[in-house]
Design an enzyme around this catalytic site. Structure first.
Site, PDB file in Angstrom:
ATOM      1  N   ASP A  92      45.856   4.520  23.321  1.00 22.10           N
ATOM      2  CA  ASP A  92      46.034   3.795  24.580  1.00 22.10           C
ATOM      3  C   ASP A  92      47.478   3.346  24.770  1.00 22.10           C
ATOM      4  O   ASP A  92      47.946   3.216  25.898  1.00 22.10           O
ATOM      5  CB  ASP A  92      45.094   2.589  24.625  1.00 22.10           C
ATOM      6  CG  ASP A  92      43.669   2.983  24.969  1.00 22.10           C
ATOM      7  OD1 ASP A  92      43.427   4.181  25.193  1.00 22.10           O
ATOM      8  OD2 ASP A  92      42.793   2.104  25.011  1.00 22.10           O
ATOM      9  N   CYS A 143      40.868   3.079  15.741  1.00 21.70           N
ATOM     10  CA  CYS A 143      41.540   2.553  16.930  1.00 21.70           C
ATOM     11  C   CYS A 143      40.641   2.425  18.156  1.00 21.70           C
ATOM     12  O   CYS A 143      39.430   2.555  18.077  1.00 21.70           O
ATOM     13  CB  CYS A 143      42.794   3.361  17.212  1.00 21.70           C
ATOM     14  SG  CYS A 143      44.141   2.911  16.071  1.00 21.70           S
ATOM     15  N   ASP A 144      41.292   2.225  19.312  1.00 22.15           N
ATOM     16  CA  ASP A 144      40.655   1.667  20.504  1.00 22.15           C
ATOM     17  C   ASP A 144      39.424   2.405  20.999  1.00 22.15           C
ATOM     18  O   ASP A 144      38.481   1.783  21.471  1.00 22.15           O
ATOM     19  CB  ASP A 144      41.673   1.596  21.645  1.00 22.15           C
ATOM     20  CG  ASP A 144      42.765   0.586  21.397  1.00 22.15           C
ATOM     21  OD1 ASP A 144      43.088   0.332  20.226  1.00 22.15           O
ATOM     22  OD2 ASP A 144      43.320   0.059  22.368  1.00 22.15           O
ATOM     23  N   LYS A 145      39.417   3.706  20.965  1.00 22.28           N
ATOM     24  CA  LYS A 145      38.270   4.460  21.472  1.00 22.28           C
ATOM     25  C   LYS A 145      37.530   5.183  20.362  1.00 22.28           C
ATOM     26  O   LYS A 145      36.317   5.328  20.397  1.00 22.28           O
ATOM     27  CB  LYS A 145      38.729   5.471  22.544  1.00 22.28           C
ATOM     28  CG  LYS A 145      39.380   4.817  23.743  1.00 22.28           C
ATOM     29  CD  LYS A 145      38.456   3.820  24.405  1.00 22.28           C
ATOM     30  CE  LYS A 145      39.152   2.988  25.447  1.00 22.28           C
ATOM     31  NZ  LYS A 145      40.253   2.161  24.943  1.00 22.28           N
ATOM     32  N   CYS A 201      47.373  -1.240  15.251  1.00 20.68           N
ATOM     33  CA  CYS A 201      48.476  -2.162  15.567  1.00 20.68           C
ATOM     34  C   CYS A 201      48.304  -3.525  14.888  1.00 20.68           C
ATOM     35  O   CYS A 201      47.213  -3.901  14.469  1.00 20.68           O
ATOM     36  CB  CYS A 201      48.590  -2.334  17.072  1.00 20.68           C
ATOM     37  SG  CYS A 201      49.076  -0.819  17.930  1.00 20.68           S
ATOM     38  N   GLU A 208      43.379   0.997  31.640  1.00 18.69           N
ATOM     39  CA  GLU A 208      43.904  -0.199  30.999  1.00 18.69           C
ATOM     40  C   GLU A 208      45.331  -0.413  31.492  1.00 18.69           C
ATOM     41  O   GLU A 208      46.140   0.515  31.468  1.00 18.69           O
ATOM     42  CB  GLU A 208      43.886   0.015  29.483  1.00 18.69           C
ATOM     43  CG  GLU A 208      44.243  -1.190  28.667  1.00 18.69           C
ATOM     44  CD  GLU A 208      44.137  -0.883  27.183  1.00 18.69           C
ATOM     45  OE1 GLU A 208      43.027  -1.020  26.631  1.00 18.69           O
ATOM     46  OE2 GLU A 208      45.147  -0.487  26.576  1.00 18.69           O
ATOM     47  N   SER A 261      44.409  -4.361  28.038  1.00 16.75           N
ATOM     48  CA  SER A 261      44.527  -4.162  26.605  1.00 16.75           C
ATOM     49  C   SER A 261      44.145  -5.446  25.888  1.00 16.75           C
ATOM     50  O   SER A 261      44.308  -6.544  26.416  1.00 16.75           O
ATOM     51  CB  SER A 261      45.965  -3.779  26.250  1.00 16.75           C
ATOM     52  OG  SER A 261      46.193  -3.915  24.870  1.00 16.75           O
TER      53      SER A 261
END
Length: 655
Positions: free
Chosen positions: A119, A161-163, A232, A510, A536
């Site tokens: 992202d 991570c995000d997805k 992150c 996002e 985010s």
């Protein structure tokens, strides 16, 4: 280069073979197997031998390891081909560690992967239109991979991570009687000098306003991802998803937020392989772990951490995949009003510690100890250790690991772990409040979301309420909004209304590029943001997202005009909040009158999907709309979709 130079490759045909000896030995098969087993099972043994597995061990139990690994590393770790992000760059090491453990315990490991996008890399680009839709696609692929090894005894998922991580949880949630364990892929380290990966994403906006030099931007950008692997350094969607996987009981205690590439991180993969073997021996399946009580525990821990609002999309999707009740907006409101925030992490503050520092302070089990003492968790739930959450927490409380980790944080960073993770009383004394509020009002009749703790504290009145009244500035694309910010065209007190960013407009993109710029440009501190898109997990500021219904679905947010007066209130104590049209031209009026006038208005004529919206994302949006929409987790509910298609077919026949 000429065509001949491009295509000629030497005389390779001189060493080419058409036959080989094949593996030595024989398949360990019996007459009963030949008579009763499907041909696929038998041919699978042939392929396993062909790939080099010892034929004498082909009857060992089989386990599948799925990951989101990306990129290609040489043996010394140097890149041959890059991944999409650091989060999945080292994940292959976890796969190998889990596989070696299974092999050494007389099991056969299989490995497959479905990598994931970043992202951060797609912020402000057309790639963001594929971000949330990708989650559903990946979950489908991962589920298909699981079912494509019908002889599996269980599945280990490894993701970061995000997805990719929400998709992996959705896939594992469907395992039913099969055991499954999730290994969180860990976090990256902070640079010794420089900025974290959240702040560094604002170098463009800060440079455009003369806040930093080209040299500073270049240096900070180079150092931000200080170690080669892991998610992150802030408690964004990636880190929050790791926390939630552990809170659900799908991951081993104290495995979320481990520093990627280090021994403690590798050990979690080996221990997870041991755990799935233990689950098999005990007859424990995924449905014994994932229960409605486990989902509520995840919501409680999410609130206590002050996690990303994107988990309001992912936790219902995981519940749906497990065949459980999906949390409603009312459930989220009740949990967030009841649960104190106990963690001081980036980006919430007040100090803002990095995820690896939260890990050393004790991370999920340490937070759960405080929640257990306060009677806020169901500790009778079973976890992938094979034991109850209560037993896990008893272990953690007395463990040498807990003592050593917390001491190490004091030694290496000089940080008192009790200043990172607070007791409820300590959190109140420091002024920490619950994280998420859900504004309603004439512009968001079906609700919206704001991370209320991320509003600049200097904007909060003495009674704990954020109040903002200002003129609407309308933006139909994120590109137009970020251009206005960089050009200094957004003024003190404005309300940026970013529409056409929801599922139908842009795949529910996002918009961190906008929120991060507003945070780091001093003149924008007094600017609020309303959007039907999402934010985010590292976003901060007076930013209200998930506004429902979205503009292109006929929501009143799609009727706002340039210069309309909008009033926002967010009570950080009671978590009550509202967002309303209260004026037009030079006239002001009540929220009730605003609702009446909005009902009389037509939708804006310039509403349109993002010009780069693809058919893939349009189809995703249609399926999501039929399946409960944003508040239903943006899932595919097969029964609901099939029912609506059948109704449409009947209606078409009548015509």
């Amino acid at each position: 280069m000429t065509l001949q130079q491009l295509l000629d490759g030497g005389n390779d045909w001189e060493t080419l073979r058409t036959h080989d000896a094949g593996p030595q030995g024989a398949l360990p098969i019996t007459p009963e197997m030949l008579l009763q087993q499907p041909s696929g099972n038998l041919f699978g043994l042939s392929q396993n031998a062909g790939m080099g597995w010892d034929p004498a061990r082909l009857r060992d139990p089989e386990y599948l390891i799925l990951s989101t690994h990306g990129g290609l590393r040489a043996a010394d770790g140097t890149p041959i081909a890059l991944g999409f992000h650091t989060g999945h760059w080292e994940v292959g090491l976890l796969v190998a560690e889990a596989a070696r453990t299974l092999r050494d315990r007389h099991a056969i490991p299989f490995a497959g992967a479905c990598t994931d996008p970043c992202d951060g890399r797609t912020q402000g680009t057309a790639g963001m239109l594929d971000s949330l839709p990708y989650r559903n696609d990946a979950a489908m692929v991962l589920r298909r991979l699981m079912r494509s090894l019908p002889t599996r005894r269980g599945v280990i998922g490894i993701a970061t991570c995000d997805k990719g991580l929400p998709a992996m949880m959705m896939a594992l949630a469907s395992s039913g009687d099969y055991p499954s364990v999730l290994v969180p892929g860990g976090v990256t380290l902070l640079p010794e000098s420089g900025e974290d990966a959240g702040k560094v994403q604002t170098i463009g906006a800060r440079y455009s306003q003369g806040q930093i030099s080209l040299e500073t931007a270049a240096e900070m950008g180079c150092r931000a991802c200080a170690s080669p692997g892991g998610g992150c350094q802030f408690l964004g969607t990636a880190a929050t998803s790791q926390v939630v996987s552990e809170a659900l009981g799908l991951s081993l205690p104290h495995s979320a937020l481990a520093p990627s590439g280090q021994q403690v991180w590798l050990r979690a993969a080996a221990q997870s392989a041991e755990a799935i073997l233990r689950m098999t021996q005990s007859g424990i399946g995924t449905r014994d772990v994932l229960t409605n009580a486990a989902v509520r525990n995840a919501m409680v821990v999410h609130a206590a951490f002050g996690g990303s609002t994107n988990l309001l999309l992912h936790i219902p999707a995981i519940a749906h995949a497990a065949g459980l009740s999906r949390p409603t907006s009312e459930d989220w409101i009740a949990v967030n009003r009841a649960i104190p925030r106990l963690v001081d992490a980036l980006p919430n503050g007040p100090v803002g510690y990095a995820t690896v520092q939260v890990f050393l302070a004790g991370a999920v089990p340490e937070v759960m100890l405080h929640l257990r003492r306060a009677g806020l968790l169901d500790t009778s739930v079973r976890t992938v250790t094979g034991e109850t959450l209560d037993a896990n927490l008893d272990w953690w409380e007395q463990s040498e690991r807990r003592r050593g980790m917390r001491q190490r944080l004091q030694e290496v960073d000089g940080i008192d772990p009790d200043n990172v993770i607070f007791s409820p009383d300590g959190a109140r004394a420091r002024g920490l409040t619950s994280t998420v509020s859900f504004p309603v009002g004439n512009l968001a009749p079906e609700g919206s979301v704001i991370k209320s703790t991320s509003i600049d504290p200097t904007l909060i009145d003495a009674d704990g309420v954020y109040r903002h009244t200002g003129p609407a500035r309308i933006f139909l694309t994120e590109e137009d909004a970020i251009h206005a910010i960089k050009a200094g065209e957004v003024s003190h007190g404005d309300v940026m209304v970013m529409i056409c960013g929801g599922p139908m407009g842009a795949g529910m993109q996002e918009v961190y590029q906008v929120t991060s710029a507003l945070k780091n440009l001093p003149f924008c501190k007094h600017v609020a943001v309303l959007t039907d898109a999402r934010f985010s997990g590292v976003s901060t500021g007076a930013c209200i997202g998930h506004i429902s219904p979205e503009a292109l679905a006929g929501g009143p947010i799609g009727k706002v005009r340039e210069g309309d007066t909008i009033h926002i209130t967010v009570n950080r104590t009671t978590l009550s909040a509202s967002v309303d049209l209260v004026g037009e031209a030079n006239e002001t009026f009540s929220a009730e009158e605003g609702a009446r006038r909005l009902a009389m208005r037509s939708l804006r004529e310039d509403l349109h999907p993002h010009p780069a919206m693809t058919n893939d994302t349009r189809l995703w949006a249609a399926l999501v709309q039929a399946s409960g929409g944003v508040w239903g987790g943006c899932v595919y509910d097969a029964d609901a979709v099939i029912t609506q298609l059948a109704r449409g077919a009947k209606a078409a026949l009548k015509e």
